[in-house]
Design a protein around this motif. Structure first.
Motif, PDB file in Angstrom:
ATOM      1  N   UNK A  65       0.800  -1.230   0.000  1.00 17.28           N
ATOM      2  CA  UNK A  65       0.000   0.000   0.000  1.00 17.28           C
ATOM      3  C   UNK A  65       0.834   1.282   0.000  1.00 17.28           C
ATOM      4  N   UNK A  66       2.156   1.159   0.085  1.00 17.65           N
ATOM      5  CA  UNK A  66       3.013   2.351   0.081  1.00 17.65           C
ATOM      6  C   UNK A  66       3.145   2.886  -1.348  1.00 17.65           C
ATOM      7  N   UNK A  67       2.931   4.196  -1.510  1.00 22.51           N
ATOM      8  CA  UNK A  67       2.979   4.805  -2.828  1.00 22.51           C
ATOM      9  C   UNK A  67       3.760   6.115  -2.791  1.00 22.51           C
ATOM     10  N   UNK A  68       4.158   6.522  -3.978  1.00 21.53           N
ATOM     11  CA  UNK A  68       4.735   7.836  -4.194  1.00 21.53           C
ATOM     12  C   UNK A  68       4.083   8.378  -5.461  1.00 21.53           C
ATOM     13  N   UNK A  69       3.788   9.669  -5.461  1.00 18.70           N
ATOM     14  CA  UNK A  69       3.227  10.302  -6.652  1.00 18.70           C
ATOM     15  C   UNK A  69       4.011  11.566  -6.958  1.00 18.70           C
ATOM     16  N   UNK A  70       4.164  11.861  -8.235  1.00 19.18           N
ATOM     17  CA  UNK A  70       4.809  13.093  -8.666  1.00 19.18           C
ATOM     18  C   UNK A  70       3.768  13.962  -9.349  1.00 19.18           C
ATOM     19  N   UNK A  71       3.592  15.163  -8.814  1.00 20.72           N
ATOM     20  CA  UNK A  71       2.701  16.155  -9.406  1.00 20.72           C
ATOM     21  C   UNK A  71       3.594  17.314  -9.836  1.00 20.72           C
ATOM     22  N   UNK A  72       3.515  17.691 -11.106  1.00 25.08           N
ATOM     23  CA  UNK A  72       4.390  18.770 -11.572  1.00 25.08           C
ATOM     24  C   UNK A  72       3.685  19.632 -12.611  1.00 25.08           C
ATOM     25  N   UNK A  73       4.280  20.783 -12.880  1.00 27.94           N
ATOM     26  CA  UNK A  73       3.687  21.704 -13.842  1.00 27.94           C
ATOM     27  C   UNK A  73       4.625  21.991 -15.017  1.00 27.94           C
ATOM     28  N   UNK A  74       5.447  21.033 -15.365  1.00 29.20           N
ATOM     29  CA  UNK A  74       6.409  21.246 -16.448  1.00 29.20           C
ATOM     30  C   UNK A  74       5.702  21.460 -17.780  1.00 29.20           C
ATOM     31  N   UNK A  75       6.371  22.201 -18.636  1.00 28.51           N
ATOM     32  CA  UNK A  75       5.846  22.470 -19.966  1.00 28.51           C
ATOM     33  C   UNK A  75       6.786  21.905 -21.040  1.00 28.51           C
ATOM     34  N   UNK A  76       7.813  21.205 -20.601  1.00 34.25           N
ATOM     35  CA  UNK A  76       8.823  20.630 -21.500  1.00 34.25           C
ATOM     36  C   UNK A  76       9.523  21.706 -22.327  1.00 34.25           C
ATOM     37  N   UNK A  77       9.810  22.806 -21.670  1.00 31.90           N
ATOM     38  CA  UNK A  77      10.546  23.920 -22.260  1.00 31.90           C
ATOM     39  C   UNK A  77      11.790  24.180 -21.404  1.00 31.90           C
ATOM     40  N   UNK A  78      12.754  24.883 -21.950  1.00 35.01           N
ATOM     41  CA  UNK A  78      13.970  25.211 -21.206  1.00 35.01           C
ATOM     42  C   UNK A  78      13.630  26.008 -19.945  1.00 35.01           C
ATOM     43  N   UNK A  79      12.583  26.795 -19.982  1.00 33.30           N
ATOM     44  CA  UNK A  79      12.187  27.609 -18.820  1.00 33.30           C
ATOM     45  C   UNK A  79      11.798  26.753 -17.619  1.00 33.30           C
ATOM     46  N   UNK A  80      11.514  25.466 -17.838  1.00 30.51           N
ATOM     47  CA  UNK A  80      11.183  24.588 -16.712  1.00 30.51           C
ATOM     48  C   UNK A  80      12.298  24.554 -15.671  1.00 30.51           C
ATOM     49  N   UNK A  81      13.541  24.712 -16.100  1.00 27.35           N
ATOM     50  CA  UNK A  81      14.655  24.644 -15.160  1.00 27.35           C
ATOM     51  C   UNK A  81      14.595  25.761 -14.118  1.00 27.35           C
ATOM     52  N   UNK A  82      13.948  26.865 -14.440  1.00 31.09           N
ATOM     53  CA  UNK A  82      13.835  27.962 -13.477  1.00 31.09           C
ATOM     54  C   UNK A  82      12.410  28.189 -12.985  1.00 31.09           C
ATOM     55  N   UNK A  83      11.412  27.669 -13.703  1.00 30.51           N
ATOM     56  CA  UNK A  83      10.022  27.985 -13.349  1.00 30.51           C
ATOM     57  C   UNK A  83       9.172  26.808 -12.900  1.00 30.51           C
ATOM     58  N   UNK A  84       9.535  25.606 -13.277  1.00 30.76           N
ATOM     59  CA  UNK A  84       8.692  24.455 -12.965  1.00 30.76           C
ATOM     60  C   UNK A  84       8.727  24.130 -11.472  1.00 30.76           C
ATOM     61  N   UNK A  85       7.627  23.576 -11.012  1.00 33.00           N
ATOM     62  CA  UNK A  85       7.528  23.079  -9.635  1.00 33.00           C
ATOM     63  C   UNK A  85       7.100  21.615  -9.697  1.00 33.00           C
ATOM     64  N   UNK A  86       7.631  20.819  -8.772  1.00 35.63           N
ATOM     65  CA  UNK A  86       7.280  19.403  -8.699  1.00 35.63           C
ATOM     66  C   UNK A  86       7.115  19.014  -7.241  1.00 35.63           C
ATOM     67  N   UNK A  87       6.073  18.261  -6.976  1.00 34.88           N
ATOM     68  CA  UNK A  87       5.812  17.777  -5.621  1.00 34.88           C
ATOM     69  C   UNK A  87       5.848  16.253  -5.632  1.00 34.88           C
ATOM     70  N   UNK A  88       6.685  15.685  -4.780  1.00 36.83           N
ATOM     71  CA  UNK A  88       6.695  14.244  -4.562  1.00 36.83           C
ATOM     72  C   UNK A  88       5.868  13.969  -3.321  1.00 36.83           C
ATOM     73  N   UNK A  89       4.801  13.211  -3.507  1.00 37.04           N
ATOM     74  CA  UNK A  89       3.863  12.878  -2.432  1.00 37.04           C
ATOM     75  C   UNK A  89       4.164  11.455  -1.972  1.00 37.04           C
ATOM     76  N   UNK A  90       4.347  11.273  -0.685  1.00 31.61           N
ATOM     77  CA  UNK A  90       4.600   9.951  -0.101  1.00 31.61           C
ATOM     78  C   UNK A  90       3.430   9.617   0.816  1.00 31.61           C
ATOM     79  N   UNK A  91       2.888   8.416   0.658  1.00 36.80           N
ATOM     80  CA  UNK A  91       1.767   8.061   1.515  1.00 36.80           C
ATOM     81  C   UNK A  91       1.384   6.601   1.410  1.00 36.80           C
ATOM     82  N   UNK A  92       0.213   6.321   1.956  1.00 32.64           N
ATOM     83  CA  UNK A  92      -0.318   4.968   2.026  1.00 32.64           C
ATOM     84  C   UNK A  92      -1.693   4.952   1.359  1.00 32.64           C
TER      85      UNK A  92
END
Length: 150
Positions: A65-92
């Motif tokens: 039942x242990x999981x991890x999820x990645x939620x992100x707002x990338x646009x697959x552009x070079x600007x992602x390196x300075x503007x993108x945000x990503x959340x790694x969610x850990x839970x059950x």
């Protein structure tokens, strides 16, 4: 990022705006990643997703039942390196039934009404993830940790 209020705002917006996440499960032989539609509660403590029972992710969840999820707002552009945000969610994750399923479906379908027919299928399962931690990464290197007690 030193401003906890700013980080919380970024995280809440990310979770509210992004309809999809990458779910990582494990059946003992290694990680398995799947794209799933998600709904995160405003308090960031629970996440909901649906899947068919005849899938590898469902079988993996039945055994672990242990999981991890990645939620992100990338646009697959070079600007992602300075503007993108990503959340790694850990839970059950827990498959819901009875009145908890009804409540969970209301929350999930409030975000994804287009999945009503999918979730109405008897072969569909709705899972609730009790979130233990979230790691928010912004500007490709700034990390803020959020930890929740059960």
């Amino acid at each position: 990022m030193n401003n906890t209020a700013e980080s919380t705002d970024i995280l809440q917006k990310l979770c509210a705006d992004q309809p999809l996440a990458v779910l990582a499960t494990d059946a003992g032989s290694g990680p398995y990643a799947s794209l799933v539609a998600v709904t995160v509660t405003p308090d960031l403590r629970q996440l909901y997703f649906a899947t068919l029972r005849a899938t590898r992710k469902w079988a993996n969840l039945a055994g672990n039942h242990h999981v991890s999820l990645l939620i992100d707002n990338r646009s697959n552009q070079v600007t992602d390196f300075s503007r993108a945000a990503a959340a790694t969610v850990i839970g059950s994750a827990e498959e819901l039934s009875g009145s908890e399923l009804e409540i969970g479906l209301e929350i999930f379908l409030g975000r994804h009404p287009h999945l009503a027919e999918f979730t109405a299928s008897p072969s569909c399962a709705l899972f609730r993830v009790q979130i233990a931690s979230i790691y928010l990464v912004t500007r490709f290197q700034n990390v803020m940790e959020f930890h929740f007690s059960p």
